[in-house]
Each structure stands twice: as C-alpha cells, then as structure tokens.
Design a protein around this motif. Structure first.
Motif, PDB file in Angstrom:
ATOM      1  N   LEU A  92       0.604 -26.527   7.902  1.00 36.90           N
ATOM      2  CA  LEU A  92       1.574 -26.414   6.809  1.00 36.90           C
ATOM      3  C   LEU A  92       0.929 -26.766   5.474  1.00 36.90           C
ATOM      4  N   GLU A  93       0.078 -27.768   5.461  1.00 33.52           N
ATOM      5  CA  GLU A  93      -0.564 -28.218   4.229  1.00 33.52           C
ATOM      6  C   GLU A  93      -1.363 -27.106   3.552  1.00 33.52           C
ATOM      7  N   THR A  94      -1.946 -26.208   4.353  1.00 29.86           N
ATOM      8  CA  THR A  94      -2.745 -25.130   3.767  1.00 29.86           C
ATOM      9  C   THR A  94      -1.876 -24.093   3.054  1.00 29.86           C
ATOM     10  N   ARG A  95      -0.565 -24.137   3.296  1.00 34.01           N
ATOM     11  CA  ARG A  95       0.344 -23.159   2.690  1.00 34.01           C
ATOM     12  C   ARG A  95       1.127 -23.720   1.500  1.00 34.01           C
ATOM     13  N   VAL A  96       1.347 -25.032   1.477  1.00 35.55           N
ATOM     14  CA  VAL A  96       2.301 -25.552   0.483  1.00 35.55           C
ATOM     15  C   VAL A  96       1.786 -26.736  -0.324  1.00 35.55           C
ATOM     16  N   SER A  97       0.557 -27.185  -0.102  1.00 36.89           N
ATOM     17  CA  SER A  97       0.061 -28.320  -0.881  1.00 36.89           C
ATOM     18  C   SER A  97      -0.054 -27.933  -2.349  1.00 36.89           C
ATOM     19  N   ALA A  98      -0.107 -28.924  -3.215  1.00 33.14           N
ATOM     20  CA  ALA A  98      -0.185 -28.662  -4.652  1.00 33.14           C
ATOM     21  C   ALA A  98      -1.420 -27.832  -4.986  1.00 33.14           C
ATOM     22  N   ARG A  99      -2.541 -28.152  -4.370  1.00 34.42           N
ATOM     23  CA  ARG A  99      -3.777 -27.416  -4.690  1.00 34.42           C
ATOM     24  C   ARG A  99      -3.650 -25.940  -4.302  1.00 34.42           C
ATOM     25  N   HIS A 100      -2.987 -25.653  -3.173  1.00 31.66           N
ATOM     26  CA  HIS A 100      -2.795 -24.261  -2.751  1.00 31.66           C
ATOM     27  C   HIS A 100      -1.844 -23.534  -3.701  1.00 31.66           C
ATOM     28  N   LEU A 101      -0.740 -24.186  -4.064  1.00 32.11           N
ATOM     29  CA  LEU A 101       0.236 -23.535  -4.934  1.00 32.11           C
ATOM     30  C   LEU A 101      -0.347 -23.268  -6.320  1.00 32.11           C
ATOM     31  N   LEU A 102      -1.142 -24.191  -6.831  1.00 35.72           N
ATOM     32  CA  LEU A 102      -1.796 -23.954  -8.127  1.00 35.72           C
ATOM     33  C   LEU A 102      -2.751 -22.762  -8.047  1.00 35.72           C
ATOM     34  N   ALA A 103      -3.469 -22.652  -6.926  1.00 34.21           N
ATOM     35  CA  ALA A 103      -4.396 -21.526  -6.761  1.00 34.21           C
ATOM     36  C   ALA A 103      -3.645 -20.200  -6.680  1.00 34.21           C
ATOM     37  N   VAL A 104      -2.484 -20.198  -6.034  1.00 32.65           N
ATOM     38  CA  VAL A 104      -1.683 -18.986  -5.928  1.00 32.65           C
ATOM     39  C   VAL A 104      -1.157 -18.553  -7.287  1.00 32.65           C
ATOM     40  N   LEU A 105      -0.730 -19.512  -8.094  1.00 30.66           N
ATOM     41  CA  LEU A 105      -0.111 -19.209  -9.386  1.00 30.66           C
ATOM     42  C   LEU A 105      -1.126 -18.932 -10.498  1.00 30.66           C
ATOM     43  N   GLN A 106      -2.329 -19.461 -10.381  1.00 30.06           N
ATOM     44  CA  GLN A 106      -3.285 -19.401 -11.484  1.00 30.06           C
ATOM     45  C   GLN A 106      -3.591 -17.977 -11.988  1.00 30.06           C
ATOM     46  N   PRO A 107      -3.774 -16.975 -11.111  1.00 33.44           N
ATOM     47  CA  PRO A 107      -4.117 -15.634 -11.610  1.00 33.44           C
ATOM     48  C   PRO A 107      -3.093 -15.029 -12.563  1.00 33.44           C
ATOM     49  N   ALA A 108      -1.856 -15.475 -12.513  1.00 35.58           N
ATOM     50  CA  ALA A 108      -0.814 -14.921 -13.383  1.00 35.58           C
ATOM     51  C   ALA A 108      -0.718 -15.647 -14.720  1.00 35.58           C
ATOM     52  N   HIS A 109      -1.615 -16.618 -14.960  1.00 34.51           N
ATOM     53  CA  HIS A 109      -1.522 -17.422 -16.181  1.00 34.51           C
ATOM     54  C   HIS A 109      -2.886 -17.533 -16.853  1.00 34.51           C
ATOM     55  N   ASP A 110      -2.895 -17.438 -18.165  1.00 29.96           N
ATOM     56  CA  ASP A 110      -4.137 -17.563 -18.930  1.00 29.96           C
ATOM     57  C   ASP A 110      -4.591 -19.019 -19.056  1.00 29.96           C
ATOM     58  N   GLU A 111      -3.629 -19.932 -19.167  1.00 23.20           N
ATOM     59  CA  GLU A 111      -3.953 -21.353 -19.292  1.00 23.20           C
ATOM     60  C   GLU A 111      -4.277 -21.945 -17.924  1.00 23.20           C
ATOM     61  N   GLU A 112      -5.052 -23.036 -17.928  1.00 21.31           N
ATOM     62  CA  GLU A 112      -5.322 -23.721 -16.664  1.00 21.31           C
ATOM     63  C   GLU A 112      -4.080 -24.494 -16.236  1.00 21.31           C
ATOM     64  N   LEU A 113      -3.606 -24.194 -15.047  1.00 13.48           N
ATOM     65  CA  LEU A 113      -2.365 -24.802 -14.582  1.00 13.48           C
ATOM     66  C   LEU A 113      -2.596 -26.196 -13.995  1.00 13.48           C
ATOM     67  N   THR A 114      -1.649 -27.076 -14.247  1.00  8.50           N
ATOM     68  CA  THR A 114      -1.580 -28.392 -13.616  1.00  8.50           C
ATOM     69  C   THR A 114      -0.201 -28.505 -12.967  1.00  8.50           C
ATOM     70  N   VAL A 115      -0.022 -29.510 -12.151  1.00  6.09           N
ATOM     71  CA  VAL A 115       1.293 -29.707 -11.531  1.00  6.09           C
ATOM     72  C   VAL A 115       2.363 -29.909 -12.597  1.00  6.09           C
ATOM     73  N   ASP A 116       2.067 -30.716 -13.607  1.00 12.92           N
ATOM     74  CA  ASP A 116       3.054 -30.955 -14.667  1.00 12.92           C
ATOM     75  C   ASP A 116       3.413 -29.659 -15.388  1.00 12.92           C
TER      76      ASP A 116
END
Length: 415
Positions: free
Chosen positions: A291-315
């Motif tokens: 489960l951790e490989t699908r929903v951890s913060a690091r995974h979710l940031l990696a999934v979302l990053q390509p759609a954003h120009d800025e570097e994403l953080t959890v905040d």
C-alpha cells in the motif's frame, strides 16, 4: 538506563509496551497470589487514568469491570502511597445538579518528562511538566533513516536545549517517551532495519537513555499517534479506533477495547505493507505492491509533479487541494480510496467506531472523502455505518504528544 511497560499493565518490564486499558486482571497461574492480583488491578486503574484522565470511583468501576468495593479499596491504597490524589474539579452529577463528584487523578512528582518524535525526516522534542502539559517544544529536519546514532545524538542535544528553554534541569527528567517510524521488536527492543536501514543492531531506548541519563521507553510512531488522539484528540471517548498516519510512509495504530494493541512481536498495524498489487513495485520492506508504494507522500508527489512547473511539496499540494485544483483532488481522492479499501477488511474484522487520519496528508478532505467512500462500498453495511472517519486534531504533533503521555504513565505506574 531504559525502562518500559509490559503488556496489559503499567509496571516495569518490556521496553516497548506503553500504557493501555485492559480487562480486569486475573492471576497468571494457580500460584498467583492475592497481592499479585491486587497489584495488577492497581495498574489497571492507573492505565484507565492515563487514557481517560480524572475519573470518579464509579466510573473506574464501570470502565474496568472491577467491583465498586475493590475499586474503593485499591484507590484508598493508592492515595496512601501517593500514586493518586482526589479533586473536585470536574463535571456535576447527572443533569448538572448537585455537587461535582470527587474525582481521582494521577499524582506526579515535581520535575518533568520528555517526548521525542523521530520521523523519517525530522526529530521533534517536547518537554512537559509532571502532568504532561507541554512547556517547550522544538523540531529539526534530519535524515533519520540513514543513521541511528546520529539521530539519537541530535535527539539528546534537542532534549538538552528544550529543557533549558522550559527552565527545567536535566536531573529533573523522570522519564522520556520516544517513537520511531518502524516496528519495534517487543523481545529485543530493536527496530526493523528494512524500514530504518541505518539503525541495525541499535536498541534506541537504551542508547537514548545513555545520552540523557533518564529512563526511556520506545514505541512505533503510529501507536503513539493513536494513543494521543484517543487521550487528547479526535477520538476522545472512543474505545475501538484505527489511526492511519499518511506521510513519507504509511502506518497505523490500533486501540481495541480502550487499549493500544501491538500484537505478538510489535508488528500490529503495519497497514502500509499490506499487498494491494501482486505485480507492483518493490517496497523498501522487500515485498512487492505494498500500500505504501501507492499512497505515500513521496509517491503522490511524484505522480503530481509532471502536471506542475513548480517543485511540489506536501504543503503546496495541500494548498492546491484546498483551492480546488481538480487534478490534485482526483489523485488524493484515489489515494484515500486505496487506503479505504485496505481499511475495509480491517473494519470488518475489528468493527471500530472511528478511523482517524493523521500525518501530513491525513487532513486533506479529498483523502478523507476517498476513505469514506471505500469503507461504505467494501465494508459490511452495519460496520460501515458504525465507523466515523475524521482528520486527527493533533496533526503533526500527535506522535510527540503520545510520547509525552507514555512518559507520564511510566512515571506514575511503578509500584
């Protein structure tokens, strides 16, 4: 030196078993003496006072299942021993009429206790007075996974600095509670090196105790998160609770029947390593498709990053979610649904009254909505209807508050 609390009571013993609430104690064998039984029942009363706070004798009898006569006798013994004291600060009798009942609360010595929260990327320290009220707190970013000794050196330095801010002398520290982001082996006191590779062979309780010259007790972070939320946060008054910490990893803590449940070896609650895909990527624990490989913060940031120009953080992700970003909400909702699917089986087995979402991403409405949707779909209807899903009230402080709570229990439990 290190010190701990054994399963089902609050006395000295195993390092990794902090306070819980249990059924009335029974002698362990035919040879068990009446005094052994009374000692176990005193610890049972203390554990309820740790979790539930000041209580009347009648409330203690109802909560423990002990007779009113037994509770009265034990409380009188504990009053004479200085373990508890009486107070009238509290609720009036039924309907608000009459004088408030005499309550019993834990009596603690002068000085203070320390809570240490070790996360994958930070060390947080809180210094509290004898009742657990936090006097000073500090946090530092640190690569905890890489080095156990370095982490413990930093924790000890932060303890000394925070004690100075709180105006307490190091010699006045009665106990320290500490959490780590990995399972703690109940037999050896060591942590899982699959999760914390730089901690091989380290007994964190013993090592921190050497550095701060005070007794230390260690537990998994999610166990202390659920303890804090039940005692001080969103789950006050609930006896069967699942706490999910959604951060750089995914963990859960369980309270069953009012007691933190750890399992035989301390591995209970490792929901992050439930397999959700046989052909998934390899997890840091060595298994595939956790489960951790699908929903951890690091995974979710990696999934979302390509759609954003800025570097994403959890905040930043939380800000985007709150502002209505459709892509972020969809990804977080999907993550919540994946977590909820794993929780559904747990809910069918354990029938909790509340799921508390903690960790940096646990407060996201999209995550909570996804969890709720999956529970409603995959859990038996009666169990789904009985369980609330809420964001934790203590947020990033839950684990350090739980560590302080555990340290207070350690001080007040001995007899």
């Amino acid at each position: 030196m290190s010190k701990g609390l054994p399963d089902a009571d609050l006395s000295a013993g195993s390092r990794t078993n902090p306070p819980g609430v249990t059924a009335p104690a029974r002698p362990r064998s035919r040879g068990g003496s009446l005094e052994d039984l009374r000692r176990a029942n005193r610890r049972l009363l203390i554990s309820h006072l740790v979790v539930g706070g000041p209580s009347s004798r009648a409330e203690l009898a109802r909560a423990t299942g002990l007779s009113a006569t037994t509770v009265s006798s034990l409380v009188n013994e504990m009053l004479r021993a200085g373990q508890v004291r009486e107070t009238r600060t509290g609720r009036p009798h039924k309907g608000g009429s009459g004088r408030p009942p005499v309550l019993v609360e834990l009596a603690t010595p002068p000085g203070g206790v320390v809570g240490v929260d070790v996360g994958h990327g930070h060390v947080r320290v809180a210094v509290a007075g004898p009742t657990g009220a936090v006097l000073a707190e500090d946090v530092r970013r640190f690569d905890v996974d890489a080095t156990g000794p370095g982490t413990l050196d930093l924790a000890a330095a932060l303890v000394r600095e925070t004690l100075a801010v709180a105006g307490l002398d190091a010699g006045g520290v009665h106990a320290a509670g500490m959490c780590v982001p990995a399972p703690v082996d109940r037999a050896t006191g060591t942590v899982s090196t699959g999760i914390l590779p730089g901690w091989r062979g380290i007994d964190p309780a013993q090592e921190l105790a050497k550095r701060i010259q005070a007794p230390v007790i260690v537990d998994n972070d999610a166990n202390l998160g659920v303890l804090a939320e039940v005692r001080h946060g969103a789950a006050r008054g609930h006896q069967d609770v699942v706490y999910v910490k959604l951060a750089s990893g995914v963990g859960s803590g369980l309270v069953l029947g009012g007691r933190v449940h750890r399992g035989t070896t301390g591995m209970a609650g490792e929901i992050g390593h439930v397999q959700v895909g046989e052909d998934g990527v390899v997890c840091r624990c060595g298994n595939r498709g956790c489960l951790e490989t699908r929903v951890s913060a690091r995974h979710l940031l990696a999934v979302l990053q390509p759609a954003h120009d800025e570097e994403l953080t959890v905040d930043r992700v939380l800000d985007l979610e709150a502002s209505g970003d459709a892509g972020v909400r969809r990804v977080l909702s999907d993550a919540g649904t994946t977590i909820g699917r794993a929780l559904a089986d747990l809910a069918n087995h354990l029938n909790p009254s509340m799921v508390v979402m903690g960790g940096p991403l646990g407060s996201a409405a999209s995550v909570i909505g996804g969890v709720r949707q999956a529970l409603d779909r995959y859990t038996q209807p009666a169990a789904a209807a009985a369980v609330q899903v809420r964001s934790g009230e203590l947020r990033e402080r839950a684990e350090v508050v739980g560590a302080v709570t555990m340290a207070v229990a350690m001080v007040t439990a001995g007899d």
